[in-house]
Design a protein around this motif. Structure first.
Motif, mmCIF file in Angstrom:
data_model
loop_
_atom_site.group_PDB
_atom_site.id
_atom_site.type_symbol
_atom_site.label_atom_id
_atom_site.label_comp_id
_atom_site.label_asym_id
_atom_site.label_seq_id
_atom_site.Cartn_x
_atom_site.Cartn_y
_atom_site.Cartn_z
ATOM 1 N N LEU A 130 -10.154 8.939 -9.817
ATOM 2 C CA LEU A 130 -8.824 8.388 -9.555
ATOM 3 C C LEU A 130 -8.544 8.269 -8.066
ATOM 4 C CD1 LEU A 130 -6.654 10.163 -12.265
ATOM 5 C CD2 LEU A 130 -7.437 7.805 -12.209
ATOM 6 N N ALA A 131 -9.335 8.940 -7.223
ATOM 7 C CA ALA A 131 -9.167 8.809 -5.780
ATOM 8 C C ALA A 131 -9.419 7.382 -5.305
ATOM 9 C CB ALA A 131 -10.107 9.774 -5.050
ATOM 10 N N ALA A 132 -10.036 6.564 -6.166
ATOM 11 C CA ALA A 132 -10.276 5.170 -5.783
ATOM 12 C C ALA A 132 -8.973 4.412 -5.600
ATOM 13 C CB ALA A 132 -11.139 4.485 -6.842
ATOM 14 N N ILE A 133 -7.904 4.847 -6.273
ATOM 15 C CA ILE A 133 -6.636 4.106 -6.188
ATOM 16 C C ILE A 133 -6.021 4.254 -4.790
ATOM 17 C CG2 ILE A 133 -4.319 3.927 -7.131
ATOM 18 C CD1 ILE A 133 -5.588 4.843 -9.834
ATOM 19 N N PRO A 134 -5.795 5.513 -4.303
ATOM 20 C CA PRO A 134 -5.294 5.600 -2.921
ATOM 21 C C PRO A 134 -6.305 5.108 -1.890
ATOM 22 C CG PRO A 134 -5.713 7.776 -3.828
ATOM 23 C CD PRO A 134 -5.814 6.813 -4.963
ATOM 24 N N ALA A 135 -7.590 5.178 -2.210
ATOM 25 C CA ALA A 135 -8.578 4.665 -1.269
ATOM 26 C C ALA A 135 -8.438 3.156 -1.110
ATOM 27 C CB ALA A 135 -9.989 5.022 -1.743
ATOM 28 N N ALA A 136 -8.176 2.462 -2.221
ATOM 29 C CA ALA A 136 -7.960 1.015 -2.132
ATOM 30 C C ALA A 136 -6.697 0.714 -1.338
ATOM 31 C CB ALA A 136 -7.860 0.409 -3.530
ATOM 32 N N LEU A 137 -5.665 1.539 -1.522
ATOM 33 C CA LEU A 137 -4.450 1.383 -0.723
ATOM 34 C C LEU A 137 -4.753 1.590 0.753
ATOM 35 C CD1 LEU A 137 -1.325 1.093 -0.652
ATOM 36 C CD2 LEU A 137 -1.218 3.578 -0.894
ATOM 37 N N GLY A 138 -5.588 2.608 1.039
ATOM 38 C CA GLY A 138 -5.962 2.870 2.418
ATOM 39 C C GLY A 138 -6.740 1.721 3.034
ATOM 40 N N LEU A 139 -7.551 1.047 2.223
ATOM 41 C CA LEU A 139 -8.280 -0.120 2.729
ATOM 42 C C LEU A 139 -7.303 -1.208 3.178
ATOM 43 C CD1 LEU A 139 -11.351 -0.700 0.370
ATOM 44 C CD2 LEU A 139 -11.369 -0.171 2.792
ATOM 45 N N ALA A 140 -6.276 -1.417 2.344
ATOM 46 C CA ALA A 140 -5.296 -2.448 2.697
ATOM 47 C C ALA A 140 -4.542 -2.056 3.956
ATOM 48 C CB ALA A 140 -4.331 -2.658 1.533
ATOM 49 N N LEU A 141 -4.147 -0.779 4.044
ATOM 50 C CA LEU A 141 -3.417 -0.322 5.223
ATOM 51 C C LEU A 141 -4.292 -0.413 6.470
ATOM 52 C CD1 LEU A 141 -1.526 2.742 3.753
ATOM 53 C CD2 LEU A 141 -0.518 0.665 4.649
ATOM 54 N N GLY A 142 -5.578 -0.070 6.312
ATOM 55 C CA GLY A 142 -6.484 -0.142 7.454
ATOM 56 C C GLY A 142 -6.672 -1.569 7.933
#
Ligand SMILES: [Zn+2]
Length: 172
Positions: free
Chosen positions: A105-117
């Motif tokens: 499930l860490a993939a969900i905030p990781a995808a958000l982090g990709l967008a923020l980055g």
């Protein structure tokens, strides 16, 4: 013939009636007609007045005819928000990289982090943004691996690198 600006000391060349750097009016000794009063006197933007072509003899070459503006960020609020995106991506990347070892499930905030980055790349803080992108990408990779291992465990009852589990030991 050069005239020095009274305010900032800038050497002004040619037939200028106003300092191109600070905007102070310059009295030219040889000027035939006094300059007309300008409407933008006292404004912040400095405009070089190049009514006639100037001799390019000063040390700093500039393209002729170019107005000189003070360089400043066009939209500071937008930039600072993008900086926040870069920092958020870095924090999310660190957290999700750790969490991805435990849950897919860490993939969900990781995808958000990709967008923020990616957003943070447009800010002056490109370093944290790039680092955050890399960490989030790493977290996505680990999370997908964790998820695949989890699916494998659900299907076969043991991790891929383990021997088949004993039937008496439930994994979960
Ligand atoms: Zn000046």
């Amino acid at each position: 013939m050069t005239v020095k600006c009274e305010k900032c000391g800038e050497e002004l060349l040619g037939a200028v009636n106003r300092c191109w750097r600070c905007g102070t009016k310059v009295e030219l000794s040889g000027s035939a007609s006094p300059p007309p009063p300008m409407a933008d006197a006292g404004e912040d933007v400095v405009v070089a007045e190049l009514a006639q072509p100037l001799p390019r003899t000063d040390a700093r070459p500039r393209p002729p005819g170019t107005p000189v503006f003070r360089t400043r960020p066009s939209n500071p609020r937008h930039l600072s928000a993008a900086q926040g995106g870069a920092i958020a991506a870095l924090v999310l990347g660190l957290m999700t990289t750790v969490a991805s070892f435990y849950t897919a499930l860490a993939a969900i905030p990781a995808a958000l982090g990709l967008a923020l980055g990616a957003w943070g790349l447009f800010s002056p803080r490109r370093g944290p943004a790039i680092l955050g992108l890399l960490l989030c990408f790493l977290a996505l990779t680990i999370a997908s691996f964790t998820g695949a291992v989890g699916l494998y465990k659900q299907a076969y009852g043991h991790a891929p690198w383990e021997a088949p589990a004993e039937p008496a030991e439930p994994e979960f």
